[in-house]
Design a protein around this motif. Structure first.
Motif, short mmCIF file in Angstrom:
data_model
loop_
_atom_site.label_atom_id
_atom_site.label_comp_id
_atom_site.label_asym_id
_atom_site.label_seq_id
_atom_site.Cartn_x
_atom_site.Cartn_y
_atom_site.Cartn_z
N LYS A 17 -28.24 17.03 -8.78
CA LYS A 17 -28.94 15.90 -8.16
C LYS A 17 -28.97 14.71 -9.10
CE LYS A 17 -31.53 14.59 -4.66
NZ LYS A 17 -30.95 14.41 -3.34
N LEU A 18 -29.20 14.97 -10.39
CA LEU A 18 -29.24 13.90 -11.38
C LEU A 18 -27.88 13.20 -11.47
CD1 LEU A 18 -30.87 12.41 -13.55
CD2 LEU A 18 -30.08 14.12 -15.17
N GLY A 19 -26.82 13.98 -11.48
CA GLY A 19 -25.48 13.39 -11.52
C GLY A 19 -25.19 12.52 -10.30
N SER A 20 -25.55 13.02 -9.13
CA SER A 20 -25.28 12.24 -7.92
C SER A 20 -26.16 11.00 -7.83
CB SER A 20 -25.47 13.12 -6.68
OG SER A 20 -26.83 13.49 -6.53
N LEU A 21 -27.42 11.10 -8.29
CA LEU A 21 -28.30 9.94 -8.28
C LEU A 21 -27.81 8.87 -9.26
CD1 LEU A 21 -31.86 11.55 -8.14
CD2 LEU A 21 -30.80 10.12 -6.40
N LYS A 22 -27.36 9.28 -10.43
CA LYS A 22 -26.84 8.32 -11.40
C LYS A 22 -25.62 7.61 -10.86
CE LYS A 22 -28.49 10.07 -15.83
NZ LYS A 22 -28.09 10.59 -17.15
N LYS A 23 -24.73 8.38 -10.21
CA LYS A 23 -23.51 7.79 -9.65
C LYS A 23 -23.84 6.79 -8.55
CE LYS A 23 -19.09 8.91 -7.50
NZ LYS A 23 -19.05 7.60 -6.90
N ARG A 47 -33.60 4.09 -9.30
CA ARG A 47 -33.81 4.22 -10.74
C ARG A 47 -35.00 5.12 -11.05
NH1 ARG A 47 -34.45 -0.96 -11.92
NH2 ARG A 47 -36.70 -0.84 -12.04
N ARG A 48 -36.05 5.00 -10.27
CA ARG A 48 -37.24 5.83 -10.48
C ARG A 48 -36.97 7.29 -10.11
NH1 ARG A 48 -42.28 1.83 -8.93
NH2 ARG A 48 -41.86 0.39 -10.64
N ASN A 49 -36.15 7.51 -9.08
CA ASN A 49 -35.79 8.89 -8.73
C ASN A 49 -34.98 9.54 -9.84
OD1 ASN A 49 -37.11 9.02 -6.27
ND2 ASN A 49 -35.34 8.29 -5.13
N VAL A 50 -34.09 8.77 -10.46
CA VAL A 50 -33.32 9.29 -11.59
C VAL A 50 -34.28 9.69 -12.71
CG1 VAL A 50 -31.73 8.63 -13.44
CG2 VAL A 50 -31.19 8.04 -11.09
N ALA A 51 -35.26 8.85 -12.97
CA ALA A 51 -36.22 9.14 -14.03
C ALA A 51 -37.06 10.37 -13.71
CB ALA A 51 -37.12 7.93 -14.25
N ARG A 52 -37.46 10.54 -12.45
CA ARG A 52 -38.25 11.71 -12.06
C ARG A 52 -37.48 13.00 -12.28
NH1 ARG A 52 -39.72 8.36 -7.42
NH2 ARG A 52 -41.84 7.64 -7.76
N VAL A 53 -36.23 13.01 -11.87
CA VAL A 53 -35.41 14.22 -12.01
C VAL A 53 -35.16 14.50 -13.50
CG1 VAL A 53 -33.15 15.22 -11.54
CG2 VAL A 53 -34.36 14.01 -9.73
N ALA A 54 -34.86 13.46 -14.27
CA ALA A 54 -34.61 13.65 -15.70
C ALA A 54 -35.86 14.16 -16.40
CB ALA A 54 -34.15 12.34 -16.32
N THR A 55 -37.02 13.67 -16.01
CA THR A 55 -38.27 14.12 -16.61
C THR A 55 -38.53 15.58 -16.31
OG1 THR A 55 -39.21 11.90 -16.43
CG2 THR A 55 -40.76 13.72 -16.68
N GLU A 56 -38.27 16.00 -15.09
CA GLU A 56 -38.47 17.40 -14.72
C GLU A 56 -37.52 18.30 -15.49
OE1 GLU A 56 -40.10 20.73 -13.10
OE2 GLU A 56 -40.89 18.69 -12.96
N LEU A 57 -36.28 17.88 -15.68
CA LEU A 57 -35.32 18.66 -16.45
C LEU A 57 -35.76 18.79 -17.91
CD1 LEU A 57 -31.84 17.48 -15.16
CD2 LEU A 57 -32.74 19.79 -15.13
N THR A 58 -36.24 17.71 -18.48
CA THR A 58 -36.73 17.75 -19.87
C THR A 58 -37.94 18.66 -19.99
OG1 THR A 58 -35.95 15.49 -20.19
CG2 THR A 58 -37.55 16.33 -21.77
#
Length: 63
Positions: A17-23, A47-58
């Motif tokens: 999901k992070l990869g597809s959102l970034k693309k 941009r905020r959705n990318v940050a949410r997913v990245a935060t959850e992964l971290t």
């Protein structure tokens, strides 16, 4: 995408999901550079959705 939806996804799904959102963010940003978007708020939401997913992964990596 809400935080509750993100928490239900597996780690592999989050990475995909992070990869597809970034693309899609990069594509939308390029389109906005060429000609202004009709709804520029899409950039902020994406941009905020990318940050949410990245935060959850971290968060999952630190546990």
């Amino acid at each position: 995408m809400k935080q509750s939806e993100i928490k239900q996804l597996s780690t592999e799904e989050l990475q995909d999901k992070l990869g597809s959102l970034k693309k899609s963010y990069i594509d939308l940003k390029m389109a906005h550079t060429i000609s202004p978007l009709e709804v520029p708020m899409q950039l902020r939401v994406l941009r905020r959705n990318v940050a949410r997913v990245a935060t959850e992964l971290t968060k999952r990596e630190l546990q």
